[in-house]
Scaffold this motif. Structure first.
Motif, mmCIF file in Angstrom:
data_model
loop_
_atom_site.group_PDB
_atom_site.id
_atom_site.type_symbol
_atom_site.label_atom_id
_atom_site.label_comp_id
_atom_site.label_asym_id
_atom_site.label_seq_id
_atom_site.Cartn_x
_atom_site.Cartn_y
_atom_site.Cartn_z
ATOM 1 N N ALA A 51 -14.343 -45.767 43.986
ATOM 2 C CA ALA A 51 -14.288 -46.576 42.627
ATOM 3 C C ALA A 51 -15.501 -45.993 41.828
ATOM 4 C CB ALA A 51 -14.646 -47.876 42.662
ATOM 5 N N VAL A 52 -15.873 -44.784 42.101
ATOM 6 C CA VAL A 52 -17.055 -43.876 41.461
ATOM 7 C C VAL A 52 -16.467 -42.649 40.942
ATOM 8 C CG1 VAL A 52 -18.772 -45.279 42.633
ATOM 9 C CG2 VAL A 52 -17.997 -43.022 43.712
ATOM 10 N N ARG A 53 -17.293 -41.981 40.184
ATOM 11 C CA ARG A 53 -17.031 -40.606 39.653
ATOM 12 C C ARG A 53 -18.111 -39.489 40.081
ATOM 13 N NH1 ARG A 53 -16.516 -41.169 34.357
ATOM 14 N NH2 ARG A 53 -14.216 -41.208 34.512
ATOM 15 N N PRO A 54 -17.648 -38.321 40.982
ATOM 16 C CA PRO A 54 -18.771 -37.533 41.159
ATOM 17 C C PRO A 54 -18.887 -36.842 39.895
ATOM 18 C CG PRO A 54 -16.783 -37.061 42.334
ATOM 19 C CD PRO A 54 -16.464 -38.221 41.601
ATOM 20 N N LEU A 55 -20.292 -36.551 39.751
ATOM 21 C CA LEU A 55 -20.507 -35.465 38.401
ATOM 22 C C LEU A 55 -20.426 -34.013 38.741
ATOM 23 C CD1 LEU A 55 -23.575 -37.207 37.063
ATOM 24 C CD2 LEU A 55 -21.506 -37.385 36.204
ATOM 25 N N SER A 56 -20.055 -33.303 37.791
ATOM 26 C CA SER A 56 -19.881 -31.991 37.887
ATOM 27 C C SER A 56 -21.480 -31.613 37.595
ATOM 28 C CB SER A 56 -19.030 -31.278 36.890
ATOM 29 O OG SER A 56 -17.681 -31.483 36.920
ATOM 30 N N ILE A 57 -21.734 -30.323 38.368
ATOM 31 C CA ILE A 57 -23.180 -29.844 38.147
ATOM 32 C C ILE A 57 -23.077 -28.427 37.797
ATOM 33 C CG2 ILE A 57 -25.418 -29.313 39.439
ATOM 34 C CD1 ILE A 57 -24.573 -32.511 39.606
ATOM 35 N N ARG A 67 -19.966 -36.681 32.264
ATOM 36 C CA ARG A 67 -19.233 -36.370 33.418
ATOM 37 C C ARG A 67 -20.063 -35.067 33.954
ATOM 38 N NH1 ARG A 67 -13.800 -37.488 32.523
ATOM 39 N NH2 ARG A 67 -13.877 -39.562 31.377
ATOM 40 N N ASN A 68 -21.042 -34.184 33.336
ATOM 41 C CA ASN A 68 -21.510 -33.169 33.841
ATOM 42 C C ASN A 68 -23.081 -33.245 33.759
ATOM 43 O OD1 ASN A 68 -21.349 -30.351 34.823
ATOM 44 N ND2 ASN A 68 -22.545 -30.178 32.873
ATOM 45 N N LEU A 69 -23.781 -32.661 34.623
ATOM 46 C CA LEU A 69 -25.255 -32.584 34.376
ATOM 47 C C LEU A 69 -25.681 -31.208 34.904
ATOM 48 C CD1 LEU A 69 -26.812 -36.264 35.281
ATOM 49 C CD2 LEU A 69 -26.421 -35.189 32.997
ATOM 50 N N SER A 70 -26.908 -30.818 34.575
ATOM 51 C CA SER A 70 -27.304 -29.629 35.118
ATOM 52 C C SER A 70 -28.317 -30.019 36.126
ATOM 53 C CB SER A 70 -28.168 -28.816 33.929
ATOM 54 O OG SER A 70 -29.487 -29.737 33.765
ATOM 55 N N VAL A 81 -23.310 -48.324 42.678
ATOM 56 C CA VAL A 81 -22.961 -47.636 41.498
ATOM 57 C C VAL A 81 -21.521 -48.143 41.073
ATOM 58 C CG1 VAL A 81 -22.271 -45.133 40.974
ATOM 59 C CG2 VAL A 81 -24.222 -45.674 42.327
ATOM 60 N N ALA A 82 -20.498 -48.551 41.710
ATOM 61 C CA ALA A 82 -19.152 -49.033 41.285
ATOM 62 C C ALA A 82 -19.508 -50.254 40.514
ATOM 63 C CB ALA A 82 -18.270 -49.183 42.536
ATOM 64 N N GLY A 83 -20.536 -51.026 40.671
ATOM 65 C CA GLY A 83 -20.506 -52.305 40.002
ATOM 66 C C GLY A 83 -21.603 -52.195 39.040
ATOM 67 N N ASN A 84 -22.108 -50.821 38.565
ATOM 68 C CA ASN A 84 -23.243 -50.895 37.549
ATOM 69 C C ASN A 84 -22.995 -49.621 36.597
ATOM 70 O OD1 ASN A 84 -25.519 -50.746 36.110
ATOM 71 N ND2 ASN A 84 -27.002 -51.153 37.747
ATOM 72 N N PRO A 85 -22.483 -49.677 35.643
ATOM 73 C CA PRO A 85 -22.315 -48.628 34.611
ATOM 74 C C PRO A 85 -23.343 -47.895 34.099
ATOM 75 C CG PRO A 85 -21.242 -50.854 33.606
ATOM 76 C CD PRO A 85 -22.272 -51.067 34.830
ATOM 77 N N LEU A 86 -24.469 -48.309 34.528
ATOM 78 C CA LEU A 86 -25.845 -47.637 34.097
ATOM 79 C C LEU A 86 -26.442 -46.999 35.572
ATOM 80 C CD1 LEU A 86 -27.503 -50.065 31.653
ATOM 81 C CD2 LEU A 86 -25.807 -47.987 31.090
ATOM 82 N N ALA A 87 -25.880 -47.085 36.470
ATOM 83 C CA ALA A 87 -26.267 -46.391 37.815
ATOM 84 C C ALA A 87 -26.179 -44.996 38.031
ATOM 85 C CB ALA A 87 -25.738 -47.247 38.830
ATOM 86 N N ILE A 146 -23.246 -39.550 41.986
ATOM 87 C CA ILE A 146 -22.256 -40.202 41.433
ATOM 88 C C ILE A 146 -22.477 -41.328 40.439
ATOM 89 C CG2 ILE A 146 -20.674 -40.088 43.630
ATOM 90 C CD1 ILE A 146 -22.184 -42.745 44.458
ATOM 91 N N VAL A 147 -21.452 -41.714 39.438
ATOM 92 C CA VAL A 147 -21.678 -42.620 38.312
ATOM 93 C C VAL A 147 -20.324 -43.520 38.480
ATOM 94 C CG1 VAL A 147 -23.159 -41.058 36.833
ATOM 95 C CG2 VAL A 147 -20.706 -40.835 36.854
ATOM 96 N N HIS A 148 -20.711 -44.735 37.619
ATOM 97 C CA HIS A 148 -19.512 -45.785 37.354
ATOM 98 C C HIS A 148 -18.417 -44.916 36.844
ATOM 99 C CE1 HIS A 148 -17.478 -49.081 35.594
ATOM 100 N NE2 HIS A 148 -17.878 -49.728 36.398
ATOM 101 N N HIS A 149 -17.285 -45.432 37.270
ATOM 102 C CA HIS A 149 -15.982 -44.443 36.646
ATOM 103 C C HIS A 149 -15.688 -44.775 35.247
ATOM 104 C CE1 HIS A 149 -13.370 -48.053 36.060
ATOM 105 N NE2 HIS A 149 -14.208 -48.670 36.913
#
Length: 294
Positions: free
Chosen positions: A218-224, A128-131, A198-204, A120-123
């Motif tokens: 309030a977070v976004r799960p990444l595509s893998i 949006r995607n990592l390998s 994570v919700a409070g830190n855009p770099l987390a 998860i990353v900040h919203h």
């Protein structure tokens, strides 16, 4: 005459004894016919802590419907497997990899549900995607800047779970292939702290299980590797980080085990599994045989 009376008295006494014995025999038969048999011993289930609350709720509902007594205890997947092989319990709960689970022909592996791991990353993060390779590089400290991953020129703040949390062990096994998370990671102890951080830190960059990810976080799960984090991709196997959860029997199968396994495939049981924020695997299934092999 006296001998005759004595013989009659003796015969009368013998008849009385025989009659009494016959009555006692009939009473014994009647007692056997009308005394209910003792209840069967309870179905004993123990093992993985992660799925113990779910199985306890399923067992309670099963008992309400059938009158069968079920006892559910935690203790760990490995301990559960050892106990079921010794015959101490009837079913082991397995929520993490157990060596040799699928190689023993005497085991019956009933797939209960699927859990998964969301990174998860900040919203507002542009990533949006990592390998899978990039995830490994970040978690081990090889990649430390978001710019390398298509984000801002800023350090990645890695959040990880403190051992011995099961999710920490899952990350080392499933994601890192036995490696450890970088010592620079900030360690957390629970899902609420991870989500809030994570919700409070855009770099987390953090991670939680499907069980712990609210539907409106309030977070976004990444595509893998291009596979979005969703129940559909988890069930189809397209999303890579999947944790199968099993109920495992061993040796002779009790009728109570068969009945309980039939129950977990019902729509009611599948709804309970979904309420525990796990992916039900029998939503559209009918009764099926236990899984033998991967």
């Amino acid at each position: 005459m006296k001998k005759a009376r004595h013989w009659l008295a003796s015969r009368s006494g013998l008849l009385t004894l025989l009659t009494l014995a016959a009555l006692l025999g009939m009473l014994g038969i009647t007692w056997q016919l009308y005394t209910p048999p003792p209840p069967p011993p309870p179905l004993l289930i123990a093992g993985g802590r992660l799925i113990q609350p779910l199985v306890a709720e399923l067992a309670q509902r099963f008992s309400q419907q059938t009158g069968e007594e079920v006892q559910v205890e935690a203790g760990g997947s490995m301990a559960g497997m050892a106990a079921v092989k010794r015959g101490v319990i009837d079913i082991a709960m397995v929520g993490q990899p157990v060596p040799g689970l699928f190689s023993d022909p005497q085991t019956r592996q009933h797939l209960l549900a699927r859990n998964s791991l969301a990174f998860i990353v900040h919203h507002q993060s542009p990533v949006r995607n990592l390998s899978q390779a990039q995830i490994r590089q970040v978690l081990t400290g090889e990649v430390r800047n978001w710019k390398t991953l298509g984000g801002p020129d800023a350090p990645i703040e890695v959040l990880a779970w403190r051992k011995p949390a099961l999710i920490a062990l899952f990350v080392e096994w499933m994601v890192l292939g036995g490696q450890s998370v970088t010592h620079q990671a900030r360690l957390v102890d629970d899902a609420s702290t991870m989500l809030a951080s994570v919700a409070g830190n855009p770099l987390a960059l953090g991670h939680v299980s499907l069980q712990d990810l609210p539907s409106r976080a309030a977070v976004r799960p990444l595509s893998i590797d291009g596979a979005p984090f969703s129940r559909a991709t988890i069930l189809s196997g397209h999303y890579p980080y999947i944790q199968d959860m099993y109920l495992v029997g061993y040796g002779a199968c009790k009728p109570q085990e068969t009945a309980f396994m039939r129950f977990i495939r019902t729509p009611e049981a599948q709804a309970i599994i979904a309420r525990h924020n796990l992916a039900p695997v029998y939503t559209h299934a009918t009764e099926s045989e236990p899984h033998h092999g991967q």
